[in-house]
Design a protein around this motif. Sequence first.
Motif, mmCIF file in Angstrom:
data_model
loop_
_atom_site.group_PDB
_atom_site.id
_atom_site.type_symbol
_atom_site.label_atom_id
_atom_site.label_comp_id
_atom_site.label_asym_id
_atom_site.label_seq_id
_atom_site.Cartn_x
_atom_site.Cartn_y
_atom_site.Cartn_z
ATOM 1 N N ALA A 127 0.825 -1.213 0.000
ATOM 2 C CA ALA A 127 0.000 0.000 0.000
ATOM 3 C C ALA A 127 0.856 1.259 0.000
ATOM 4 O O ALA A 127 0.485 2.267 -0.606
ATOM 5 N N VAL A 128 2.011 1.217 0.696
ATOM 6 C CA VAL A 128 2.876 2.406 0.756
ATOM 7 C C VAL A 128 4.059 2.297 -0.212
ATOM 8 O O VAL A 128 5.002 3.077 -0.143
ATOM 9 N N ARG A 129 3.993 1.301 -1.104
ATOM 10 C CA ARG A 129 5.004 1.101 -2.156
ATOM 11 C C ARG A 129 6.403 0.863 -1.583
ATOM 12 O O ARG A 129 7.392 1.414 -2.058
ATOM 13 N N MET A 130 6.473 0.037 -0.545
ATOM 14 C CA MET A 130 7.759 -0.275 0.075
ATOM 15 C C MET A 130 7.998 -1.783 0.144
ATOM 16 O O MET A 130 8.830 -2.251 0.929
ATOM 17 N N GLU A 131 7.299 -2.570 -0.675
ATOM 18 C CA GLU A 131 7.432 -4.020 -0.607
ATOM 19 C C GLU A 131 8.829 -4.514 -0.984
ATOM 20 O O GLU A 131 9.258 -5.585 -0.543
ATOM 21 N N ASP A 132 9.551 -3.725 -1.774
ATOM 22 C CA ASP A 132 10.897 -4.134 -2.190
ATOM 23 C C ASP A 132 11.959 -3.854 -1.122
ATOM 24 O O ASP A 132 13.131 -4.188 -1.313
ATOM 25 N N TYR A 133 11.555 -3.248 -0.008
ATOM 26 C CA TYR A 133 12.518 -2.856 1.033
ATOM 27 C C TYR A 133 12.278 -3.604 2.347
ATOM 28 O O TYR A 133 12.806 -3.203 3.376
ATOM 29 N N ARG A 134 11.540 -4.674 2.308
ATOM 30 C CA ARG A 134 11.115 -5.322 3.558
ATOM 31 C C ARG A 134 12.297 -5.811 4.404
ATOM 32 O O ARG A 134 12.206 -5.871 5.626
ATOM 33 N N LEU A 135 13.435 -6.169 3.784
ATOM 34 C CA LEU A 135 14.588 -6.652 4.544
ATOM 35 C C LEU A 135 15.655 -5.572 4.752
ATOM 36 O O LEU A 135 16.740 -5.857 5.266
ATOM 37 N N THR A 136 15.337 -4.348 4.366
ATOM 38 C CA THR A 136 16.279 -3.229 4.513
ATOM 39 C C THR A 136 16.294 -2.709 5.948
ATOM 40 O O THR A 136 15.251 -2.673 6.617
ATOM 41 N N GLU A 137 17.462 -2.298 6.420
ATOM 42 C CA GLU A 137 17.556 -1.671 7.737
ATOM 43 C C GLU A 137 16.970 -0.263 7.653
ATOM 44 O O GLU A 137 17.312 0.487 6.723
ATOM 45 N N PRO A 138 16.092 0.132 8.577
ATOM 46 C CA PRO A 138 15.418 1.429 8.494
ATOM 47 C C PRO A 138 16.360 2.621 8.347
ATOM 48 O O PRO A 138 16.055 3.577 7.637
ATOM 49 N N HIS A 139 17.542 2.571 9.004
ATOM 50 C CA HIS A 139 18.434 3.739 8.959
ATOM 51 C C HIS A 139 19.035 3.947 7.575
ATOM 52 O O HIS A 139 19.631 5.006 7.299
ATOM 53 N N ARG A 140 18.889 2.977 6.676
ATOM 54 C CA ARG A 140 19.412 3.115 5.318
ATOM 55 C C ARG A 140 18.398 3.742 4.357
ATOM 56 O O ARG A 140 18.712 3.971 3.185
ATOM 57 N N LEU A 141 17.203 4.011 4.837
ATOM 58 C CA LEU A 141 16.141 4.562 3.995
ATOM 59 C C LEU A 141 16.218 6.085 3.923
ATOM 60 O O LEU A 141 16.757 6.741 4.821
ATOM 61 N N SER A 142 15.655 6.653 2.865
ATOM 62 C CA SER A 142 15.523 8.105 2.764
ATOM 63 C C SER A 142 14.423 8.587 3.701
ATOM 64 O O SER A 142 13.649 7.783 4.248
ATOM 65 N N GLY A 143 14.319 9.909 3.865
ATOM 66 C CA GLY A 143 13.287 10.459 4.751
ATOM 67 C C GLY A 143 11.887 10.064 4.324
ATOM 68 O O GLY A 143 11.055 9.673 5.155
ATOM 69 N N GLY A 144 11.606 10.155 3.024
ATOM 70 C CA GLY A 144 10.281 9.792 2.536
ATOM 71 C C GLY A 144 9.987 8.319 2.707
ATOM 72 O O GLY A 144 8.871 7.921 3.064
ATOM 73 N N GLN A 145 11.009 7.470 2.482
ATOM 74 C CA GLN A 145 10.829 6.031 2.656
ATOM 75 C C GLN A 145 10.581 5.688 4.126
ATOM 76 O O GLN A 145 9.740 4.839 4.447
ATOM 77 N N LYS A 146 11.321 6.336 5.027
ATOM 78 C CA LYS A 146 11.097 6.105 6.459
ATOM 79 C C LYS A 146 9.669 6.456 6.859
ATOM 80 O O LYS A 146 9.032 5.730 7.634
ATOM 81 N N GLN A 147 9.167 7.564 6.317
ATOM 82 C CA GLN A 147 7.814 7.969 6.678
ATOM 83 C C GLN A 147 6.784 6.987 6.135
ATOM 84 O O GLN A 147 5.763 6.715 6.779
ATOM 85 N N ARG A 148 7.056 6.426 4.964
ATOM 86 C CA ARG A 148 6.164 5.400 4.413
ATOM 87 C C ARG A 148 6.123 4.167 5.319
ATOM 88 O O ARG A 148 5.061 3.585 5.552
ATOM 89 N N VAL A 149 7.298 3.767 5.835
ATOM 90 C CA VAL A 149 7.349 2.617 6.731
ATOM 91 C C VAL A 149 6.619 2.919 8.038
ATOM 92 O O VAL A 149 5.907 2.070 8.586
ATOM 93 N N ALA A 150 6.781 4.135 8.550
ATOM 94 C CA ALA A 150 6.079 4.528 9.778
ATOM 95 C C ALA A 150 4.570 4.442 9.575
ATOM 96 O O ALA A 150 3.834 3.968 10.455
ATOM 97 N N ILE A 151 4.095 4.886 8.413
ATOM 98 C CA ILE A 151 2.664 4.809 8.108
ATOM 99 C C ILE A 151 2.234 3.349 7.992
ATOM 100 O O ILE A 151 1.185 2.948 8.509
ATOM 101 N N ALA A 152 3.059 2.521 7.335
ATOM 102 C CA ALA A 152 2.736 1.096 7.197
ATOM 103 C C ALA A 152 2.639 0.415 8.561
ATOM 104 O O ALA A 152 1.745 -0.419 8.790
ATOM 105 N N SER A 153 3.540 0.771 9.474
ATOM 106 C CA SER A 153 3.535 0.169 10.813
ATOM 107 C C SER A 153 2.241 0.475 11.556
ATOM 108 O O SER A 153 1.708 -0.368 12.288
ATOM 109 N N VAL A 154 1.734 1.695 11.365
ATOM 110 C CA VAL A 154 0.469 2.076 12.000
ATOM 111 C C VAL A 154 -0.703 1.380 11.304
ATOM 112 O O VAL A 154 -1.618 0.865 11.953
ATOM 113 N N LEU A 155 -0.686 1.341 9.984
ATOM 114 C CA LEU A 155 -1.780 0.701 9.240
ATOM 115 C C LEU A 155 -1.891 -0.784 9.560
ATOM 116 O O LEU A 155 -2.988 -1.352 9.514
#
Length: 279
Positions: A127-155
């Motif tokens: 839904a947040v277009r981050m399926e290709d990053y599921r095994l990525t460490e969060p600190h390696r993500l860009s600001g926008g990608q981090k926010q997408r993951v934060a939204i996914a965690s809440v959803l």
Amino acid sequence: MREKFIEFRNVSFRYGEEQPWVLENVSFEIYQDEWVAIIGHNGSGKSTIAKLMNGLLYPQEGEILINGMPVNDEHVWEIRKQVGMVFQNPDNQFVGTTVQDDVAFGMENRGVPREEMVTRIDEVLKAVRMEDYRLTEPHRLSGGQKQRVAIASVLAIQPAVLILDEATAMLDPKGRKEIMRTVSEIQAKNEISLITITHDLQEVVQAERVIVMNSGKVWEEATPREVFAKKDELRKIGLDVPYIALLADELKRNGLEISTEPLNHEELLEELWTLHSKM
């Protein structure tokens, strides 16, 4: 007819007995599946409202109801299952070593069965277009990608209400636009209530309704078009007005008979095209 989901009844709050009231006698309602933007100058009480909705704070006066339940110690954990919040800095919400671990964390705390967790992780990351990053460490993500993951965690915990508390403030204009497009699609698909607390005027004009806070009180409740029609009053309380609305006013002063209050480029162009067709 939509039902009330959040009710503030004469709510007052302050951070200490000797401190001034941050909120004073605040009352409003938010309905199921509604998108409401809450705006106001710094210190107007916007973020305090968000924390009160989630049970991170309790009011000293008045009452808050979430889906009919009062926000208090007895109901706070049930309320937090229904009200999800995304903050300004996504780094403050990361707890997992990978993206999928982080999305799973809230579900693990709620005892969601593993098979269901796997399904939900797939769904929210897609839904947040981050399926290709599921095994990525969060600190390696860009600001926008981090926010997408934060939204996914809440959803993933399937809340009935999603609160974005200045959640796009640290992103560039392109990142903000992408996040809000994603959130808008999710809100429509899942029929959840969306509350955006923001300074970004482009986010505000997308909402169904706007609550304007000023010095701890509700200054106005109306549609974005009705709110931004009060340009001079908004400036007096320290708020900006969309550039398109200012441009439309300037065109009116120069003799163009613009009949509406355009909120975006498309509406202004449509108005100008209509005027051109009549010439």
